[in-house]
Write a protein that holds these residues in place. Structure first.
Motif, short mmCIF file in Angstrom:
data_model
loop_
_atom_site.label_atom_id
_atom_site.label_comp_id
_atom_site.label_asym_id
_atom_site.label_seq_id
_atom_site.Cartn_x
_atom_site.Cartn_y
_atom_site.Cartn_z
N SER A 1 0.83 -1.21 0.00
CA SER A 1 0.00 0.00 0.00
C SER A 1 0.87 1.26 0.00
CB SER A 1 -0.95 0.00 1.20
OG SER A 1 -0.22 0.06 2.41
N ILE A 2 2.01 1.23 0.67
CA ILE A 2 2.92 2.38 0.64
C ILE A 2 3.47 2.56 -0.77
CG2 ILE A 2 5.14 3.24 1.48
CD1 ILE A 2 4.47 1.93 4.17
N MET A 3 3.84 1.47 -1.41
CA MET A 3 4.36 1.53 -2.77
C MET A 3 3.29 2.06 -3.73
SD MET A 3 7.13 1.14 -4.10
CE MET A 3 8.17 0.53 -5.33
N GLU A 4 2.07 1.62 -3.53
CA GLU A 4 0.96 2.09 -4.38
C GLU A 4 0.75 3.59 -4.20
OE1 GLU A 4 -1.81 1.64 -7.28
OE2 GLU A 4 -0.55 0.04 -6.49
N SER A 5 0.83 4.09 -2.98
CA SER A 5 0.69 5.54 -2.73
C SER A 5 1.83 6.31 -3.37
CB SER A 5 0.68 5.82 -1.22
OG SER A 5 -0.40 5.19 -0.61
N GLY A 6 3.03 5.77 -3.29
CA GLY A 6 4.19 6.41 -3.93
C GLY A 6 4.03 6.48 -5.43
N LYS A 7 3.55 5.41 -6.05
CA LYS A 7 3.33 5.40 -7.50
C LYS A 7 2.27 6.43 -7.91
CE LYS A 7 4.45 0.55 -8.31
NZ LYS A 7 3.91 -0.76 -8.70
N MET A 8 1.22 6.53 -7.10
CA MET A 8 0.18 7.51 -7.42
C MET A 8 0.70 8.93 -7.31
SD MET A 8 -3.23 5.66 -5.84
CE MET A 8 -3.98 7.18 -5.47
N TYR A 9 1.51 9.21 -6.29
CA TYR A 9 2.09 10.53 -6.11
C TYR A 9 3.01 10.88 -7.27
CZ TYR A 9 4.77 14.38 -4.16
OH TYR A 9 5.37 15.58 -3.99
N ILE A 10 3.88 9.97 -7.65
CA ILE A 10 4.79 10.20 -8.77
C ILE A 10 4.01 10.39 -10.07
CG2 ILE A 10 6.58 9.11 -10.19
CD1 ILE A 10 7.70 7.93 -7.57
N SER A 11 2.96 9.63 -10.27
CA SER A 11 2.13 9.77 -11.46
C SER A 11 1.48 11.15 -11.52
CB SER A 11 1.06 8.69 -11.50
OG SER A 11 1.62 7.42 -11.56
N MET A 12 0.97 11.63 -10.40
CA MET A 12 0.34 12.96 -10.36
C MET A 12 1.35 14.06 -10.65
SD MET A 12 -2.79 12.70 -9.99
CE MET A 12 -3.96 11.46 -9.60
N VAL A 13 2.55 13.94 -10.10
CA VAL A 13 3.59 14.94 -10.35
C VAL A 13 3.97 14.94 -11.83
CG1 VAL A 13 6.01 15.52 -9.88
CG2 VAL A 13 4.47 14.95 -8.00
N LEU A 14 4.10 13.78 -12.43
CA LEU A 14 4.43 13.70 -13.85
C LEU A 14 3.32 14.29 -14.72
CD1 LEU A 14 6.16 10.21 -14.12
CD2 LEU A 14 7.22 12.47 -14.32
N ILE A 15 2.07 14.06 -14.35
CA ILE A 15 0.95 14.63 -15.11
C ILE A 15 0.97 16.15 -15.03
CG2 ILE A 15 -1.57 14.85 -15.12
CD1 ILE A 15 -1.67 11.84 -14.42
N VAL A 16 1.27 16.69 -13.85
CA VAL A 16 1.35 18.15 -13.70
C VAL A 16 2.48 18.71 -14.57
CG1 VAL A 16 1.93 19.99 -12.06
CG2 VAL A 16 0.27 18.24 -11.44
N PHE A 17 3.64 18.07 -14.58
CA PHE A 17 4.74 18.51 -15.43
C PHE A 17 4.37 18.46 -16.91
CE2 PHE A 17 7.84 17.53 -11.91
CZ PHE A 17 8.27 18.83 -11.76
N MET A 18 3.68 17.41 -17.33
CA MET A 18 3.30 17.30 -18.75
C MET A 18 2.30 18.39 -19.13
SD MET A 18 3.39 13.16 -19.52
CE MET A 18 1.71 12.95 -19.14
N ILE A 19 1.35 18.69 -18.25
CA ILE A 19 0.39 19.76 -18.53
C ILE A 19 1.10 21.10 -18.60
CG2 ILE A 19 -1.57 21.04 -17.58
CD1 ILE A 19 -2.64 18.35 -16.54
N ALA A 20 2.02 21.35 -17.68
CA ALA A 20 2.77 22.61 -17.68
C ALA A 20 3.58 22.76 -18.97
CB ALA A 20 3.69 22.68 -16.47
N MET A 21 4.21 21.70 -19.42
CA MET A 21 4.99 21.77 -20.66
C MET A 21 4.08 21.95 -21.87
SD MET A 21 8.05 21.92 -19.83
CE MET A 21 8.64 21.93 -21.49
N ALA A 22 2.92 21.31 -21.87
CA ALA A 22 1.98 21.46 -22.98
C ALA A 22 1.49 22.91 -23.09
CB ALA A 22 0.81 20.51 -22.83
N VAL A 23 1.18 23.53 -21.96
CA VAL A 23 0.73 24.92 -21.97
C VAL A 23 1.85 25.84 -22.43
CG1 VAL A 23 -0.03 26.82 -20.49
CG2 VAL A 23 -1.08 24.58 -20.26
N PHE A 24 3.07 25.58 -21.98
CA PHE A 24 4.22 26.39 -22.39
C PHE A 24 4.46 26.28 -23.90
CE2 PHE A 24 8.79 27.02 -23.07
CZ PHE A 24 8.92 28.30 -22.55
#
Length: 120
Positions: free
Chosen positions: A5-28
């Protein structure tokens, strides 16, 4: 079981951070792409205005404010006045881009262009 469950939470957090970076780059990248539209508008105004006059620069900056929230601008110091037919006018615009979601300083990109006057 707890490690899973800790690993699953870590994967979800990393996935959310990557999605935010991709959206920021797309807008830029979208904002950088808008410079093509702005450059085309500047070229048309120079062609129709007979050069890079103070009125043309004011019109261009007003258009930028109305359609691009003022991220593009031309300096008044670039005014060359009215030019004869067929003269090539060089200009440099400036794009001040903000990276979405982040509080970084604005990125300033120069946009070089040229247009030929079409007024006789």
């Amino acid at each position: 079981m707890l490690e899973g469950s800790i690993m699953e939470s870590g994967k979800m957090y990393i996935s959310m951070v990557l999605i935010v970076f991709m959206i920021a780059m797309a807008v830029f990248v979208f904002q950088v792409q808008q410079s093509n539209h702005f450059t085309q508008y500047v070229n048309y105004q120079i062609e129709r205005g007979g050069g890079l006059t103070a009125e043309v620069i004011d019109d261009i900056n007003d258009y930028s404010e109305a359609h691009f929230n003022g991220i593009f601008s031309l300096n008044q110091s670039q005014a060359t006045g009215r030019q004869p037919f067929g003269t090539v006018v060089q200009y440099t615009a400036e794009a001040r881009l903000q990276i979405f979601f982040f509080e970084f300083d604005r990125v300033v990109l120069p946009i070089n262009g040229s247009a030929t006057t079409m007024v006789r």
